[in-house]
Design an enzyme around this catalytic site. Structure first.
Site, short mmCIF file in Angstrom:
data_model
loop_
_atom_site.label_atom_id
_atom_site.label_comp_id
_atom_site.label_asym_id
_atom_site.label_seq_id
_atom_site.Cartn_x
_atom_site.Cartn_y
_atom_site.Cartn_z
N SER A 8 0.85 -1.20 0.00
CA SER A 8 0.00 0.00 0.00
C SER A 8 0.89 1.26 0.00
O SER A 8 1.55 1.57 1.00
CB SER A 8 -0.88 -0.03 1.25
OG SER A 8 -1.63 1.15 1.35
N HIS A 33 -0.89 -1.12 -4.33
CA HIS A 33 -2.19 -0.64 -3.85
C HIS A 33 -2.14 0.87 -3.64
O HIS A 33 -1.21 1.39 -3.01
CB HIS A 33 -2.52 -1.36 -2.54
CG HIS A 33 -3.90 -1.13 -2.06
ND1 HIS A 33 -5.01 -1.76 -2.59
CD2 HIS A 33 -4.38 -0.32 -1.07
CE1 HIS A 33 -6.10 -1.37 -1.96
NE2 HIS A 33 -5.75 -0.49 -1.03
N ASP A 35 -4.47 4.13 -2.45
CA ASP A 35 -5.72 4.56 -1.81
C ASP A 35 -6.09 5.98 -2.19
O ASP A 35 -5.28 6.90 -2.04
CB ASP A 35 -5.57 4.47 -0.29
CG ASP A 35 -5.55 3.04 0.19
OD1 ASP A 35 -6.47 2.28 -0.16
OD2 ASP A 35 -4.61 2.67 0.92
N PHE A 143 -8.11 4.83 7.22
CA PHE A 143 -6.85 5.05 7.94
C PHE A 143 -6.00 3.79 7.97
O PHE A 143 -6.54 2.69 8.09
CB PHE A 143 -7.12 5.48 9.39
CG PHE A 143 -7.92 6.74 9.47
CD1 PHE A 143 -7.30 7.99 9.36
CD2 PHE A 143 -9.30 6.70 9.62
CE1 PHE A 143 -8.04 9.16 9.40
CE2 PHE A 143 -10.06 7.86 9.67
CZ PHE A 143 -9.43 9.10 9.56
N ASP A 175 -7.64 -6.12 2.76
CA ASP A 175 -6.99 -4.81 2.98
C ASP A 175 -7.14 -4.42 4.44
O ASP A 175 -8.26 -4.29 4.95
CB ASP A 175 -7.66 -3.76 2.07
CG ASP A 175 -6.94 -2.43 2.08
OD1 ASP A 175 -5.88 -2.31 2.70
OD2 ASP A 175 -7.47 -1.49 1.44
N GLY A 176 -6.00 -4.20 5.12
CA GLY A 176 -6.03 -3.70 6.49
C GLY A 176 -5.50 -4.69 7.52
O GLY A 176 -5.93 -5.83 7.57
N GLY A 197 0.62 -3.08 4.72
CA GLY A 197 0.81 -1.68 5.08
C GLY A 197 1.66 -1.53 6.32
O GLY A 197 2.62 -2.30 6.54
#
Ligand code: DX5
Ligand code: ZN
Length: 226
Positions: A8, A33, A35, A143, A175-176, A197
């Site tokens: 990311s 990725h 955002d 976030f 994702d996350g 990330g």
């Protein structure tokens, strides 16, 4: 199926982009990725067209554009994603999600939905023939650095069942908060790709280079080993 990593770029310092990109290219990551946050659908505002153009000028790796925006059709038109890129949006943010998937594919891009912990799966059921991938949010969007919402694992399993019963080949990307421990659970629940990330490989370029192989090894072939 081998699991792929999608770093990311919002988690990388702008001045280090060149170092990160050569590292991503060396490791042959599937895509980067990216955002896009509009300050309305989510509170955060980040990553605009200049950054997208900068990345496109630095690498041939596909960019995975994740639009966290109201009226994503306007943002997608403005960004003008390039052939081979991946583009996903949250289906509840547009009046015409089916049309937008078709538009994305007409640009030569892979088309996807992004699904929050609270998004109903009926959105997916209606467009299974149009989806190339589904980005399943392990956190609520907006976030980096959040803790995963456990229920997304059950959601992922239900999505996997829908995709299997429709006999469709659709990438399921999480994702996350993809820490190595969480990533193992995600892969066991059916993930085929992971956005990484701040919580895992993107703490720094050095961490990415040092930990990438360990991370891949830890999450690959989990199902076979059980
Ligand atoms: C939101 C972002 C974040 C983030 C992931 O769409 O994609 O999920 O970059 O990184 P961490 O590891 O901080 O959750
Ligand atoms: Zn994202």
């Amino acid at each position: 199926m081998s699991i792929y990593i999608s770093p990311s770029i919002m988690c990388c310092q702008f001045e280090d982009y060149s170092d990160y990109i050569s590292s991503f290219e060396n490791k042959r990551v599937k895509n980067i990725h990216f955002d896009v946050m509009d300050g309305h659908y989510v509170k955060n505002i980040m990553l605009g067209t200049n950054t997208y153009k900068e990345l496109k000028s630095k690498t041939n790796l596909p960019i995975d554009l994740h639009f966290m925006c109201n009226n994503p059709e306007d943002f997608i038109e403005y960004f003008s994603p390039q052939n081979g890129d991946w583009v996903c949006f949250h289906p509840e943010t547009t009046n015409h999600p089916h049309r937008l998937l078709q538009k994305i594919k007409s640009l030569g891009c892979r088309a996807g939905y992004a699904i929050n912990p609270g998004t109903p799966l009926s959105y997916i059921e209606e467009v299974l023939d149009e989806l190339d991938y589904i980005l399943i949010m392990a956190v609520n969007p907006g976030f980096a650095g959040q803790t995963m919402v456990d229920s997304h694992l059950d959601k992922l399993k239900r999505i996997k069942e829908m995709v299997n019963s429709a006999d469709r080949n659709i990438d399921l990307v999480i994702d996350g908060n993809t820490t190595i421990e969480n990533a193992k659970k995600m892969v066991n629940a059916g993930a085929t790709g992971l956005v990484v990330g701040t919580s895992s490989l993107l703490k720094s370029v050095e961490v990415f280079n040092e930990e990438y192989e360990n991370y891949l090894e830890a999450i690959s072939n989990l199902k076979e080993s059980q």
